[in-house]
Design an enzyme around this catalytic site. Structure first.
Site, short mmCIF file in Angstrom:
data_model
loop_
_atom_site.label_atom_id
_atom_site.label_comp_id
_atom_site.label_asym_id
_atom_site.label_seq_id
_atom_site.Cartn_x
_atom_site.Cartn_y
_atom_site.Cartn_z
N LYS A 60 0.83 -1.22 0.00
CA LYS A 60 0.00 0.00 0.00
C LYS A 60 0.86 1.26 0.00
CE LYS A 60 -2.05 -1.03 3.87
NZ LYS A 60 -1.37 -2.31 4.23
N ARG A 105 -10.04 1.23 8.08
CA ARG A 105 -9.84 -0.21 8.19
C ARG A 105 -10.74 -0.88 9.22
NH1 ARG A 105 -3.54 -1.22 8.93
NH2 ARG A 105 -3.07 0.91 8.48
N ARG A 145 11.63 -5.72 4.55
CA ARG A 145 11.45 -4.27 4.35
C ARG A 145 12.45 -3.43 5.16
NH1 ARG A 145 5.69 -1.85 5.36
NH2 ARG A 145 5.97 -2.83 7.38
N ARG A 155 10.98 -1.22 11.13
CA ARG A 155 9.92 -0.73 12.01
C ARG A 155 9.85 -1.56 13.29
NH1 ARG A 155 4.75 0.23 8.18
NH2 ARG A 155 3.80 -1.02 9.81
N ARG A 193 -0.71 -8.72 13.36
CA ARG A 193 -1.27 -7.67 12.49
C ARG A 193 -2.10 -8.28 11.37
NH1 ARG A 193 4.02 -5.10 10.92
NH2 ARG A 193 2.87 -3.98 9.32
P1 AP5 Z 1 4.84 -1.58 1.78
O1 AP5 Z 1 4.48 -0.72 0.62
O2 AP5 Z 1 5.61 -0.96 2.90
O3 AP5 Z 1 3.54 -2.36 2.34
P2 AP5 Z 1 2.26 -1.81 3.14
O4 AP5 Z 1 1.08 -2.49 2.57
O5 AP5 Z 1 2.27 -0.32 3.16
O6 AP5 Z 1 2.60 -2.44 4.55
P3 AP5 Z 1 2.46 -1.83 6.01
O7 AP5 Z 1 3.20 -2.79 6.92
O8 AP5 Z 1 2.91 -0.39 6.06
O9 AP5 Z 1 0.94 -1.92 6.23
P4 AP5 Z 1 0.18 -1.87 7.58
O10 AP5 Z 1 -1.20 -1.69 7.14
O11 AP5 Z 1 0.45 -3.01 8.49
O12 AP5 Z 1 0.91 -0.67 8.33
P5 AP5 Z 1 0.48 0.82 8.66
O13 AP5 Z 1 1.72 1.62 8.70
O14 AP5 Z 1 -0.62 1.28 7.76
O15 AP5 Z 1 5.66 -2.84 1.18
C1 AP5 Z 1 6.15 -3.85 2.04
C2 AP5 Z 1 7.49 -4.37 1.46
O16 AP5 Z 1 7.22 -5.05 0.23
C3 AP5 Z 1 8.51 -3.27 1.13
O17 AP5 Z 1 9.79 -3.75 1.43
C4 AP5 Z 1 8.35 -3.05 -0.39
O18 AP5 Z 1 9.56 -2.61 -0.99
C5 AP5 Z 1 7.93 -4.44 -0.86
N1 AP5 Z 1 7.02 -4.45 -2.00
C6 AP5 Z 1 5.92 -3.67 -2.18
N2 AP5 Z 1 5.28 -4.01 -3.32
C7 AP5 Z 1 5.99 -5.04 -3.86
C8 AP5 Z 1 5.82 -5.82 -5.06
N3 AP5 Z 1 4.80 -5.63 -5.90
N4 AP5 Z 1 6.74 -6.80 -5.31
C9 AP5 Z 1 7.77 -7.02 -4.46
N5 AP5 Z 1 7.98 -6.31 -3.33
C10 AP5 Z 1 7.10 -5.33 -3.03
O19 AP5 Z 1 -0.13 0.67 10.11
C11 AP5 Z 1 0.71 0.39 11.21
C12 AP5 Z 1 -0.11 0.39 12.50
O20 AP5 Z 1 -0.71 1.69 12.71
C13 AP5 Z 1 -1.30 -0.58 12.55
O21 AP5 Z 1 -0.89 -1.89 12.93
C14 AP5 Z 1 -2.16 0.10 13.63
O22 AP5 Z 1 -1.64 -0.11 14.91
C15 AP5 Z 1 -2.01 1.58 13.30
N6 AP5 Z 1 -3.03 2.06 12.33
C16 AP5 Z 1 -2.78 2.58 11.09
N7 AP5 Z 1 -3.93 2.92 10.47
C17 AP5 Z 1 -4.93 2.60 11.34
C18 AP5 Z 1 -6.36 2.70 11.26
N8 AP5 Z 1 -6.98 3.20 10.17
N9 AP5 Z 1 -7.08 2.28 12.31
C19 AP5 Z 1 -6.47 1.82 13.44
N10 AP5 Z 1 -5.12 1.68 13.57
C20 AP5 Z 1 -4.36 2.07 12.53
#
Ligand code: AP5
Length: 215
Positions: A8, A85, A124, A157, A168
């Site tokens: 994402k 979400r 990552r 992270r 998660r």
């Molecule tokens: P990356 O693009 O970083 O993946 P991502 O989907 O963004 O993963 P996240 O871990 O950031 O998602 P998340 O939803 O758990 O975390 P968030 O920060 O939103 O890619 C991952 C890896 O794969 C990278 O190394 C990249 O280079 C590689 N890659 C990407 N695409 C690829 C491809 N096509 N092929 C090969 N490699 C690829 O949330 C963190 C925390 O915040 C949550 O756990 C929660 O505690 C809180 N939070 C955030 N939003 C909310 C909400 N709305 N409600 C409640 N709590 C929330």
């Protein structure tokens, strides 16, 4: 939308650059609050949820996201990453938009099997200065530990231990699967196979967005 590690953040950065709009990513916003430790009680609360891999409570998340969406730079469009979400967050977003004569027209779900997202999460690395995302196997930095773009130091992270990663993913299945149904039922969801390369996924996203007449 999509499970942790599906790509994402990677795709959001590309879409934001292409359409010249801000990214509104609740995960990044929470990370900023905990890093800056302001206000301290809020930072502590956010840290506890994130480190366990739990979602931050809806009331706080909704307020933060809607405040950000009301900023002037979001008037001409934006990419939302990681919000909504829960169904409550999705409903709050719809209500806020409807009251301003706007609507959430299009939601894109990135899909990939569990083993693929776990591998991506495990490999990552992020830049501490410009937030660029790298991956040990699919997109390694030219010099280990250093960002190709700005020379910043790369870091992992704090919610990347294997236990928290699995949790998660469980939380995502439990709390976010109903959001997929919520958008499907109103015909607003496009589903994209994100197991392919970063460039292939980007090409499909652009095709969907152009088809939807994003200006
Ligand atoms: P990356 O693009 O970083 O993946 P991502 O989907 O963004 O993963 P996240 O871990 O950031 O998602 P998340 O939803 O758990 O975390 P968030 O920060 O939103 O890619 C991952 C890896 O794969 C990278 O190394 C990249 O280079 C590689 N890659 C990407 N695409 C690829 C491809 N096509 N092929 C090969 N490699 C690829 O949330 C963190 C925390 O915040 C949550 O756990 C929660 O505690 C809180 N939070 C955030 N939003 C909310 C909400 N709305 N409600 C409640 N709590 C929330």
């Amino acid at each position: 939308m999509g499970p942790p590690g599906v790509g994402k953040g990677t795709q959001s950065r590309r879409m934001a650059k292409r359409y010249v709009v801000p990214i509104i990513a609740t995960g990044d916003m929470f990370r900023r609050i905990r890093e800056e430790a302001t206000p301290p009680e809020l930072a502590q609360e956010v840290r506890e949820y994130m480190d366990k891999g739990e979602y931050v409570p809806d009331d706080l998340t909704i307020k933060l996201a809607l405040d950000r969406l009301s900023q002037p730079d979001a008037r001409g469009g934006f990419v939302l990453d990681g919000f909504p979400r829960t169904v409550r967050q999705a409903e709050a977003l719809d209500e806020a938009f409807e009251s301003h004569g706007r609507c959430v027209g299009h939601v894109i779900l990135l899909r990939a099997p569990l083993d693929v997202v776990l591998k991506r999460l495990t490999g990552r690395w992020l830049c501490s200065r410009c937030a660029r995302v790298f991956n040990e196997s699919s997109n390694p930095p030219m010099m280990p530990g250093t960002c190709d773009t700005c020379g910043g130091e790369l870091y992992r992270r704090s919610d990347e231990t294997p236990e928290v990663q699995h949790h998660r993913l469980t939380v995502y299945e439990r709390q976010t699967a109903p959001v997929i149904a919520y958008y499907e039922s109103s015909n607003r969801l496009d589903s994209v196979d994100a197991e392919r390369s970063v460039d292939e996924v980007t090409t499909e996203l652009v095709a969907i967005l152009n088809d939807d007449k994003v200006e």
